[in-house]
Design a protein around this motif. Structure first.
Motif, PDB file in Angstrom:
ATOM      1  N   SER A  19       6.736   2.459  -7.456  1.00  9.87           N
ATOM      2  CA  SER A  19       5.776   3.264  -8.203  1.00  9.87           C
ATOM      3  C   SER A  19       4.377   2.973  -7.699  1.00  9.87           C
ATOM      4  O   SER A  19       4.074   1.856  -7.221  1.00  9.87           O
ATOM      5  CB  SER A  19       5.859   2.949  -9.703  1.00  9.87           C
ATOM      6  OG  SER A  19       7.143   3.238 -10.209  1.00  9.87           O
ATOM      7  N   LEU A  20       3.496   3.957  -7.821  1.00 14.42           N
ATOM      8  CA  LEU A  20       2.126   3.764  -7.331  1.00 14.42           C
ATOM      9  C   LEU A  20       1.386   2.691  -8.108  1.00 14.42           C
ATOM     10  O   LEU A  20       0.490   2.039  -7.561  1.00 14.42           O
ATOM     11  CB  LEU A  20       1.363   5.092  -7.409  1.00 14.42           C
ATOM     12  CG  LEU A  20       1.853   6.224  -6.502  1.00 14.42           C
ATOM     13  CD1 LEU A  20       0.929   7.438  -6.632  1.00 14.42           C
ATOM     14  CD2 LEU A  20       1.915   5.771  -5.052  1.00 14.42           C
ATOM     15  N   CYS A  79       0.837  -1.203   0.000  1.00 12.75           N
ATOM     16  CA  CYS A  79       0.000   0.000   0.000  1.00 12.75           C
ATOM     17  C   CYS A  79       0.876   1.259   0.000  1.00 12.75           C
ATOM     18  O   CYS A  79       2.082   1.224   0.306  1.00 12.75           O
ATOM     19  CB  CYS A  79      -0.911   0.019   1.226  1.00 12.75           C
ATOM     20  SG  CYS A  79      -1.964  -1.451   1.389  1.00 12.75           S
ATOM     21  N   HIS A  80       0.209   2.383  -0.337  1.00 10.15           N
ATOM     22  CA  HIS A  80       0.822   3.695  -0.197  1.00 10.15           C
ATOM     23  C   HIS A  80      -0.134   4.582   0.595  1.00 10.15           C
ATOM     24  O   HIS A  80      -1.351   4.546   0.382  1.00 10.15           O
ATOM     25  CB  HIS A  80       1.103   4.350  -1.555  1.00 10.15           C
ATOM     26  CG  HIS A  80       1.714   5.685  -1.436  1.00 10.15           C
ATOM     27  ND1 HIS A  80       3.029   5.893  -1.032  1.00 10.15           N
ATOM     28  CD2 HIS A  80       1.201   6.946  -1.659  1.00 10.15           C
ATOM     29  CE1 HIS A  80       3.298   7.160  -1.014  1.00 10.15           C
ATOM     30  NE2 HIS A  80       2.201   7.850  -1.389  1.00 10.15           N
ATOM     31  N   THR A  88       5.735  11.590  -5.394  1.00 14.67           N
ATOM     32  CA  THR A  88       5.721  10.137  -5.595  1.00 14.67           C
ATOM     33  C   THR A  88       6.815   9.669  -6.536  1.00 14.67           C
ATOM     34  O   THR A  88       6.599   8.738  -7.332  1.00 14.67           O
ATOM     35  CB  THR A  88       4.351   9.720  -6.146  1.00 14.67           C
ATOM     36  OG1 THR A  88       4.114  10.451  -7.375  1.00 14.67           O
ATOM     37  CG2 THR A  88       3.267   9.976  -5.150  1.00 14.67           C
ATOM     38  N   THR A  89       7.981  10.305  -6.495  1.00 14.54           N
ATOM     39  CA  THR A  89       9.082   9.817  -7.335  1.00 14.54           C
ATOM     40  C   THR A  89       9.575   8.468  -6.825  1.00 14.54           C
ATOM     41  O   THR A  89       9.530   8.176  -5.622  1.00 14.54           O
ATOM     42  CB  THR A  89      10.237  10.818  -7.320  1.00 14.54           C
ATOM     43  OG1 THR A  89      10.702  10.997  -5.985  1.00 14.54           O
ATOM     44  CG2 THR A  89       9.811  12.165  -7.906  1.00 14.54           C
ATOM     45  N   VAL A 100      -4.649   8.851 -13.372  1.00 14.61           N
ATOM     46  CA  VAL A 100      -4.330   8.745 -14.800  1.00 14.61           C
ATOM     47  C   VAL A 100      -3.072   9.561 -15.112  1.00 14.61           C
ATOM     48  O   VAL A 100      -2.160   9.077 -15.820  1.00 14.61           O
ATOM     49  CB  VAL A 100      -5.530   9.213 -15.650  1.00 14.61           C
ATOM     50  CG1 VAL A 100      -5.127   9.319 -17.127  1.00 14.61           C
ATOM     51  CG2 VAL A 100      -6.695   8.259 -15.488  1.00 14.61           C
ATOM     52  N   ASP A 101      -2.965  10.771 -14.578  1.00 12.31           N
ATOM     53  CA  ASP A 101      -1.789  11.609 -14.815  1.00 12.31           C
ATOM     54  C   ASP A 101      -0.548  11.023 -14.164  1.00 12.31           C
ATOM     55  O   ASP A 101       0.557  11.101 -14.731  1.00 12.31           O
ATOM     56  CB  ASP A 101      -2.035  13.025 -14.296  1.00 12.31           C
ATOM     57  CG  ASP A 101      -3.123  13.750 -15.064  1.00 12.31           C
ATOM     58  OD1 ASP A 101      -3.425  13.326 -16.204  1.00 12.31           O
ATOM     59  OD2 ASP A 101      -3.705  14.704 -14.507  1.00 12.31           O
ATOM     60  N   GLU A 102      -0.699  10.449 -13.010  1.00  4.81           N
ATOM     61  CA  GLU A 102       0.452   9.879 -12.290  1.00  4.81           C
ATOM     62  C   GLU A 102       1.029   8.693 -13.045  1.00  4.81           C
ATOM     63  O   GLU A 102       2.264   8.584 -13.195  1.00  4.81           O
ATOM     64  CB  GLU A 102       0.024   9.450 -10.885  1.00  4.81           C
ATOM     65  CG  GLU A 102       1.082   8.746 -10.094  1.00  4.81           C
ATOM     66  CD  GLU A 102       2.261   9.648  -9.709  1.00  4.81           C
ATOM     67  OE1 GLU A 102       3.324   9.106  -9.352  1.00  4.81           O
ATOM     68  OE2 GLU A 102       2.123  10.893  -9.747  1.00  4.81           O
ATOM     69  N   VAL A 103       0.212   7.812 -13.516  1.00  2.00           N
ATOM     70  CA  VAL A 103       0.716   6.626 -14.243  1.00  2.00           C
ATOM     71  C   VAL A 103       1.363   7.060 -15.556  1.00  2.00           C
ATOM     72  O   VAL A 103       2.422   6.531 -15.949  1.00  2.00           O
ATOM     73  CB  VAL A 103      -0.427   5.618 -14.480  1.00  2.00           C
ATOM     74  CG1 VAL A 103       0.038   4.488 -15.383  1.00  2.00           C
ATOM     75  CG2 VAL A 103      -0.933   5.069 -13.164  1.00  2.00           C
TER      76      VAL A 103
END
Length: 494
Positions: free
Chosen positions: A369-370, A337-338, A361-362, A420-423
């Motif tokens: 990675s998430l 989990c995060h 979240t680097t 969506v932007d994070e991935v």
């Protein structure tokens, strides 16, 4: 003739002559006199063995006259002319050997002839022969003698014990009483020491069958006997070895309920430490310092875990860091989990700008990675109320948990856009997260007061990260506040 008839009747009544017949005739009515009966053969002069010595002419004349006037002979044991006042008339017979009762006639039971010693006659001449013994005089059978005779016929006296050989005794062995004959198929073994004994060809039971059935049924219903049977069986099992005792005890002892790990009670020492930390005098005393997140917990900050207090950001953020450390410590037991802190949603909720949180979240900072996580937890603070949003990557849906039971679709749409932007930014992939299911979790444990919303949010995160169902409620909140304070003081989530 009247005197003669009366004399005959009196003679017949006085001589109680039994009739040798069986069964006994019915006695005559009381109102009638008994009829004339024949004289016994012992008084018949023709059958007498010895004539009377020196009979006088008057006696012979009287006997002849009596024989000519009546067909029935008149008995007379002796005729004494001197005793009669009228020598020329027929003389009366002598008095009977037994005196008659004066008050009435005497009944005679002439049922059986009872052989016994002859009755003694009155003194006088005898017509029997002097060479032959006098014949036995029949004796009347009284009531006691009749009862004795009937008992002797119906219940004969047991024979006198004599020495009987064993062989004859075995042949003549007869069972005394046959109660029941029992056949049980394969169980027909008969032993001398058991309840069934074989005598001859008949099975004789020592006790009635209904008693055996009653005792058998009572043994089945008796709780004490059941307990005793179990103790005997347990002792037999114990003889085979102590290793089999572990198999027997679970069947007789109730299974202790295992306390789930989230509800393990605090020890007395932990209770004392928590009490001192929450109710100490120095409010600025440092109680815990978490170096990775650079969070310092003082007594004043920790006191938000007291009852009826709202949780602050420092306690919530530190506890989320402890949950992440727990996952890294036991990765096989918990989901990957995060945990975002309480400030993350504030940066994207006012006006959405992905660049404001892009560096949070680097992979260099997080180490992962998430997109690799199973669940992402986002605390939501609405001025005076705490809620929780979950990005469930494993099940491909967005979830909203509110301890008051409300729903906010705006929060889930913002998080879908962010994911969506994070991935796309971190991995270059394009996923259609906007099409994932957005739902409010049903059947949530809800708060019943106005200050436990923050504690409910932390427990939602705690149980979901451990892949457990939400099995707590309002009654556990006091315990969870103390346990959270203990874990923060120890800097270790359990």
């Amino acid at each position: 003739m009247g005197a003669l008839t009366d004399s005959r009747k009196r003679i017949t009544a006085d001589h109680r002559l039994p009739i040798p017949s069986f069964p006994p005739p019915s006695p005559p009515p009381a109102s009638k006199r008994p009829k004339l009966a024949q004289l016994p053969s012992s008084l018949d002069p023709s059958t007498s063995a010895s004539p009377p010595p020196n009979p006088s002419p008057q006696i012979i004349h009287a006997a002849a006259a009596a024989a000519s006037t009546s067909t029935t002979p008149v008995p007379s044991s002796s005729c004494n002319p001197a005793s009669s006042p009228l020598p020329n008339r027929r003389r009366l017979p002598p008095p009977p050997p037994f005196k008659r009762p004066i008050h009435g006639p005497q009944r005679v039971l002439c049922a059986f002839r009872f052989d016994g010693p002859a009755r003694p006659h009155a003194a006088g001449p005898s017509w029997s022969s002097p060479s032959s013994p006098p014949p036995p005089q029949p004796r009347s059978l009284g009531l006691e003698q009749y009862v004795e005779l009937v008992n002797s016929v119906s219940h004969p006296a047991p024979p006198t014990p004599t020495a009987i050989p064993d062989a004859v005794r075995e042949k003549e062995a007869v069972p005394l009483e046959v109660v029941a004959v029992e056949e049980d198929g394969d169980d027909r073994k008969q032993q001398d020491d058991e309840e069934e004994v074989v005598r001859g060809c008949v099975v004789v039971r020592r006790g009635p069958l209904y008693k055996e059935l009653y005792e058998a049924s009572s043994r089945k219903r008796d709780a004490k006997l059941k307990t005793l049977e179990f103790e005997v069986r347990l002792a037999e099992e114990g003889r085979l070895g102590l290793e089999r005792l572990a198999e027997v005890l679970p069947r007789i002892s109730p299974k202790e309920e295992e306390v789930p790990e989230p509800f393990v009670p605090l020890t007395d020492e932990d209770e004392e430490i928590v009490r001192e930390a929450l109710h100490g005098r120095n409010s600025r005393e440092r109680l815990a310092v978490h170096e990775p997140s650079n969070i310092v917990i003082t007594r004043e900050i920790l006191q938000c875990l007291n009852n009826q207090e709202w949780l602050n950001d420092e306690v919530i953020n530190l506890y989320l860091d402890l949950l992440k450390a727990r996952e890294l410590r036991q990765p096989s037991k918990f989901l990957r989990c995060h945990f975002f802190n309480t400030f993350f949603y504030k940066l994207i909720s006012g006006g959405y700008d992905y660049k404001a949180v892009r560096r949070w979240t680097t992979k260099r900072k997080l180490g992962y990675s998430l997109i690799e996580c199973d669940k992402i937890f986002v605390p939501i603070h609405k001025e005076v109320h705490w809620c929780l949003a979950v990005i469930n990557i494993k099940d491909k849906k967005f979830q909203y948990l509110d301890s008051l039971g409300s729903m906010d679709m705006k929060v889930l749409r913002i998080l879908a856009r962010y994911f969506v932007d994070e991935v796309k930014d971190k991995s270059g992939q394009h996923i259609d997260a906007l099409s994932w299911k957005q739902e409010g979790v049903k059947n949530l444990p809800l708060q019943e007061n106005g200050w436990d919303c923050g504690m409910f949010m932390l427990k939602y995160i705690d149980f979901y990260s451990g892949n457990m169902d939400l099995i707590f409620g309002q009654k556990h909140m006091r315990y969870f506040r103390k346990r959270t304070a203990k874990e923060i003081l120890n800097l270790r989530a359990e």
